[in-house]
Design a protein around this motif. Structure first.
Motif, PDB file in Angstrom:
ATOM      1  N   UNK A  35     -25.542  79.878  41.685  1.00  0.00           N
ATOM      2  CA  UNK A  35     -24.696  80.807  40.948  1.00  0.00           C
ATOM      3  C   UNK A  35     -24.107  80.091  39.733  1.00  0.00           C
ATOM      4  N   UNK A  36     -24.066  80.787  38.618  1.00  0.00           N
ATOM      5  CA  UNK A  36     -23.442  80.263  37.403  1.00  0.00           C
ATOM      6  C   UNK A  36     -22.501  81.317  36.843  1.00  0.00           C
ATOM      7  N   UNK A  37     -21.520  80.846  36.063  1.00  0.00           N
ATOM      8  CA  UNK A  37     -20.590  81.748  35.410  1.00  0.00           C
ATOM      9  C   UNK A  37     -20.887  81.789  33.913  1.00  0.00           C
ATOM     10  N   UNK A  38     -20.464  82.869  33.295  1.00  0.00           N
ATOM     11  CA  UNK A  38     -20.699  83.034  31.869  1.00  0.00           C
ATOM     12  C   UNK A  38     -20.095  81.870  31.094  1.00  0.00           C
ATOM     13  N   UNK A  39     -20.857  81.337  30.143  1.00  0.00           N
ATOM     14  CA  UNK A  39     -20.486  80.227  29.249  1.00  0.00           C
ATOM     15  C   UNK A  39     -20.532  78.860  29.927  1.00  0.00           C
ATOM     16  N   UNK A  40     -20.983  78.785  31.187  1.00  0.00           N
ATOM     17  CA  UNK A  40     -21.234  77.473  31.781  1.00  0.00           C
ATOM     18  C   UNK A  40     -22.381  76.790  31.035  1.00  0.00           C
ATOM     19  N   UNK A  41     -22.261  75.456  30.810  1.00  0.00           N
ATOM     20  CA  UNK A  41     -23.346  74.708  30.177  1.00  0.00           C
ATOM     21  C   UNK A  41     -24.451  74.490  31.212  1.00  0.00           C
ATOM     22  N   UNK A  42     -25.618  75.032  30.959  1.00  0.00           N
ATOM     23  CA  UNK A  42     -26.718  74.909  31.911  1.00  0.00           C
ATOM     24  C   UNK A  42     -27.805  73.961  31.424  1.00  0.00           C
ATOM     25  N   UNK A  43     -27.787  73.591  30.121  1.00  0.00           N
ATOM     26  CA  UNK A  43     -28.758  72.625  29.600  1.00  0.00           C
ATOM     27  C   UNK A  43     -28.276  72.117  28.249  1.00  0.00           C
ATOM     28  N   UNK A  44     -28.805  70.933  27.844  1.00  0.00           N
ATOM     29  CA  UNK A  44     -28.486  70.346  26.541  1.00  0.00           C
ATOM     30  C   UNK A  44     -29.793  69.923  25.876  1.00  0.00           C
ATOM     31  N   UNK A  45     -29.984  70.362  24.641  1.00  0.00           N
ATOM     32  CA  UNK A  45     -31.183  70.053  23.852  1.00  0.00           C
ATOM     33  C   UNK A  45     -30.799  69.111  22.706  1.00  0.00           C
ATOM     34  N   UNK A  46     -31.600  68.061  22.489  1.00  0.00           N
ATOM     35  CA  UNK A  46     -31.439  67.213  21.293  1.00  0.00           C
ATOM     36  C   UNK A  46     -32.340  67.785  20.212  1.00  0.00           C
ATOM     37  N   UNK A  47     -31.713  68.211  19.079  1.00  0.00           N
ATOM     38  CA  UNK A  47     -32.462  68.886  18.023  1.00  0.00           C
ATOM     39  C   UNK A  47     -32.195  68.231  16.681  1.00  0.00           C
ATOM     40  N   UNK A  48     -33.243  67.879  15.968  1.00  0.00           N
ATOM     41  CA  UNK A  48     -33.116  67.299  14.645  1.00  0.00           C
ATOM     42  C   UNK A  48     -32.497  68.299  13.672  1.00  0.00           C
ATOM     43  N   UNK A  49     -32.804  69.589  13.833  1.00  0.00           N
ATOM     44  CA  UNK A  49     -32.305  70.597  12.900  1.00  0.00           C
ATOM     45  C   UNK A  49     -30.786  70.673  12.920  1.00  0.00           C
ATOM     46  N   UNK A  50     -30.222  70.706  14.111  1.00  0.00           N
ATOM     47  CA  UNK A  50     -28.765  70.843  14.190  1.00  0.00           C
ATOM     48  C   UNK A  50     -28.081  69.587  13.657  1.00  0.00           C
ATOM     49  N   UNK A  51     -28.693  68.403  13.915  1.00  0.00           N
ATOM     50  CA  UNK A  51     -28.126  67.166  13.380  1.00  0.00           C
ATOM     51  C   UNK A  51     -28.123  67.154  11.867  1.00  0.00           C
ATOM     52  N   UNK A  52     -29.213  67.612  11.280  1.00  0.00           N
ATOM     53  CA  UNK A  52     -29.300  67.631   9.818  1.00  0.00           C
ATOM     54  C   UNK A  52     -28.308  68.623   9.225  1.00  0.00           C
ATOM     55  N   UNK A  53     -28.151  69.786   9.868  1.00  0.00           N
ATOM     56  CA  UNK A  53     -27.232  70.789   9.323  1.00  0.00           C
ATOM     57  C   UNK A  53     -25.785  70.308   9.425  1.00  0.00           C
ATOM     58  N   UNK A  54     -25.429  69.568  10.471  1.00  0.00           N
ATOM     59  CA  UNK A  54     -24.085  68.999  10.555  1.00  0.00           C
ATOM     60  C   UNK A  54     -23.874  67.959   9.450  1.00  0.00           C
ATOM     61  N   UNK A  55     -24.894  67.151   9.203  1.00  0.00           N
ATOM     62  CA  UNK A  55     -24.789  66.157   8.126  1.00  0.00           C
ATOM     63  C   UNK A  55     -24.661  66.843   6.772  1.00  0.00           C
ATOM     64  N   UNK A  56     -25.355  67.983   6.600  1.00  0.00           N
ATOM     65  CA  UNK A  56     -25.224  68.735   5.356  1.00  0.00           C
ATOM     66  C   UNK A  56     -23.789  69.216   5.172  1.00  0.00           C
ATOM     67  N   UNK A  57     -23.147  69.633   6.267  1.00  0.00           N
ATOM     68  CA  UNK A  57     -21.759  70.079   6.163  1.00  0.00           C
ATOM     69  C   UNK A  57     -20.842  68.920   5.802  1.00  0.00           C
ATOM     70  N   UNK A  58     -21.067  67.738   6.396  1.00  0.00           N
ATOM     71  CA  UNK A  58     -20.255  66.557   6.058  1.00  0.00           C
ATOM     72  C   UNK A  58     -20.388  66.236   4.571  1.00  0.00           C
ATOM     73  N   UNK A  59     -21.610  66.267   4.047  1.00  0.00           N
ATOM     74  CA  UNK A  59     -21.833  65.978   2.632  1.00  0.00           C
ATOM     75  C   UNK A  59     -21.171  67.026   1.748  1.00  0.00           C
ATOM     76  N   UNK A  60     -21.276  68.305   2.136  1.00  0.00           N
ATOM     77  CA  UNK A  60     -20.658  69.368   1.339  1.00  0.00           C
ATOM     78  C   UNK A  60     -19.144  69.227   1.332  1.00  0.00           C
TER      79      UNK A  60
END
Length: 461
Positions: A123-148
């Motif tokens: 059983x899981x509840x809504x918004x429970x973390x069920x998995x974590x993905x390492x993604x290059x896209x999200x890392x790059x977009x965060x870095x873009x925000x830091x630069x901006x």
């Protein structure tokens, strides 16, 4: 059967009866009464049975009863998952699966609290973390925000500096260019943040990016490695409260956005799909919205308590093979003991007509053209009437037959019965055979009478 035997017996006895009528009238009357089946008076549809015939045919009767106020309509079907309570979880970004959510391991025998990965049935509840993905896209977009953020901060400082100078010291076009650059950098910050929010990054995660930009602008070194480790991580959260039906991934897999990582369903409500014959559809369509209720039982547990629910959809497509349509509804699944795909019976209480009586199915004889019953004048069944009836509906054991408005109809009694009348439920097939042979038997009687009369006349001559 018995019918052919009885009629044959009657025909064979005609000569004997004719002779006895002339010489011994009383004996002839006694002989006629002992033959078994006799026409009552001049009405060929009324029969008299003697005690021996009643015993040999095992004649039994049952009283017609008033039809119940509601008539159950029983449908067969199965359970399915309600699609509005089912979620298929995908990743929004391609990447490596680095973690799967965990729950306490209740199977541990050493008494220590241990954790294990999520699996089917948990059983899981809504918004429970069920998995974590390492993604290059999200890392790059965060870095873009830091630069901006860094550019926006620098351009804002430049603009403020130029605007603070006295008039005429700085050219106006330089101030306009600085103002345009500051606005452009702010737009870049908003664009980067909105992209992250569109990718369902939370406010806390975006605030973490702002904090990292501030740290860099102050020239501080990172306080810990947590930010670096989670910078490119994407958390996959449960979209609803429910049970994991499927888990199709393992740590270390490189996933794309088409993979069904998890299937989660809220099993507190189950869908019901039942089949209804096309002739019963108008009766369901006539029900009001608040009357569209049913009680559902598992076929594997026929004696279990029925589960109440409602049906909402009556299908518009008729199956050409079975001539049935789909009826779709739902039931509550308290305790989550029901399983998708289980066979069920759904019972719907339909209003019954007040112009009907209930009789056993065994009392009705269908010849393909009409339905016939034998109606006894009383429980002894010594006198029986052949009657055609209109069958309104058949159930498993009983049928509904058109009811007479008059308790004692004198004329036109074909087509119906009245409550309290006795119908023959056993031996009626043999009686029906006798009735079918009656016209030919009567013809044979007349022919034999004529033959006896001619023979007597010739003898006298």
């Amino acid at each position: 059967g018995y019918g052919g035997y009885l009629i044959g017996f009657r025909v064979d006895q005609l000569r004997k009866f004719d002779s006895l009528e002339q010489s011994h009238p009383k004996q002839a009357e006694t002989e006629r009464e002992s033959t078994g089946v006799e026409i009552s008076g001049t009405n060929p549809r009324r029969l008299k049975l003697n005690a021996e015939t009643l015993k040999s045919l095992k004649i039994r009767v049952a009283a017609a009863a008033v039809a119940p106020k509601t008539e159950p309509l029983v449908l067969s079907g199965s359970l399915f998952l309600d699609s509005s309570h089912l979620a298929i979880v995908h990743t929004r970004f391609a990447g490596e699966l680095v973690r799967i959510g965990e729950v306490p391991d209740t199977s541990a025998t050493n008494g220590e609290a241990t954790m294990r990965q999520l699996r089917a049935g948990d059983h899981v509840k809504k918004n429970d973390v069920i998995a974590v993905i390492w993604s290059k896209e999200i890392g790059e977009k965060k870095s873009d925000l830091v630069e901006a953020l860094s550019r926006s901060r620098a351009s804002k400082i430049t603009l403020d500096r130029l605007e603070s100078l006295k008039d005429g010291t700085v050219a106006e076009h330089l101030i306009r260019d600085a103002r345009r650059q500051s606005e452009s950098d702010l737009i870049a910050v908003e664009r980067a943040e909105r992209t992250l929010r569109a990718w369902k990054e939370t406010d806390a995660e975006i605030a973490e990016v702002h904090a990292e930009a501030n740290r860099i602008s102050r020239g501080e070194s990172p306080k810990d490695s947590h930010v670096a480790e989670t910078w490119a991580n994407v958390e996959i959260r449960a979209p609803l409260d429910g049970v994991i039906l499927e888990r199709n991934v393992s740590i270390g897999e490189i996933l794309d956005t088409n993979v069904d990582m998890f299937k989660i369903a809220d099993l507190n409500r189950m869908g019901v799909l039942a089949n209804i014959y096309e002739e019963d559809i108008p009766r369901l369509m006539a029900l009001e919205a608040d009357q569209r209720q049913w009680k559902v039982r598992l076929k594997s547990e026929p004696k279990s308590e029925a589960i109440s629910g409602a049906f909402e959809v009556i299908g518009h497509v008729i199956d050409p093979g079975q001539h049935t349509a789909a009826v779709i509804g739902w039931i509550k699944n308290s305790g989550q003991r029901l399983r998708t795909g289980q066979f069920i019976t759904a019972t719907i209480d339909l209003p019954a007509t007040d112009m009907a009586v209930s009789i056993p199915n065994a009392s009705i004889i269908d010849d393909g053209l009409s339905s016939t019953v034998f109606v006894a004048t009383d429980k002894t069944a010594r006198e029986i009437e052949v009657r055609k009836v209109d069958v309104l509906r058949r159930g498993r054991d009983y049928a509904l037959v058109k009811r007479h408005a008059d308790k004692n109809p004198e004329k036109g009694n074909d087509g119906g019965l009245h409550e309290g009348e006795f119908v023959v439920t056993s031996g009626n097939l043999e009686l029906f055979g006798a009735v079918q042979d009656q016209p030919s038997a009567a013809s044979n009687e007349n022919e034999n009478r004529e033959a006896v009369s001619k023979r007597d006349t010739a003898t006298r001559r």
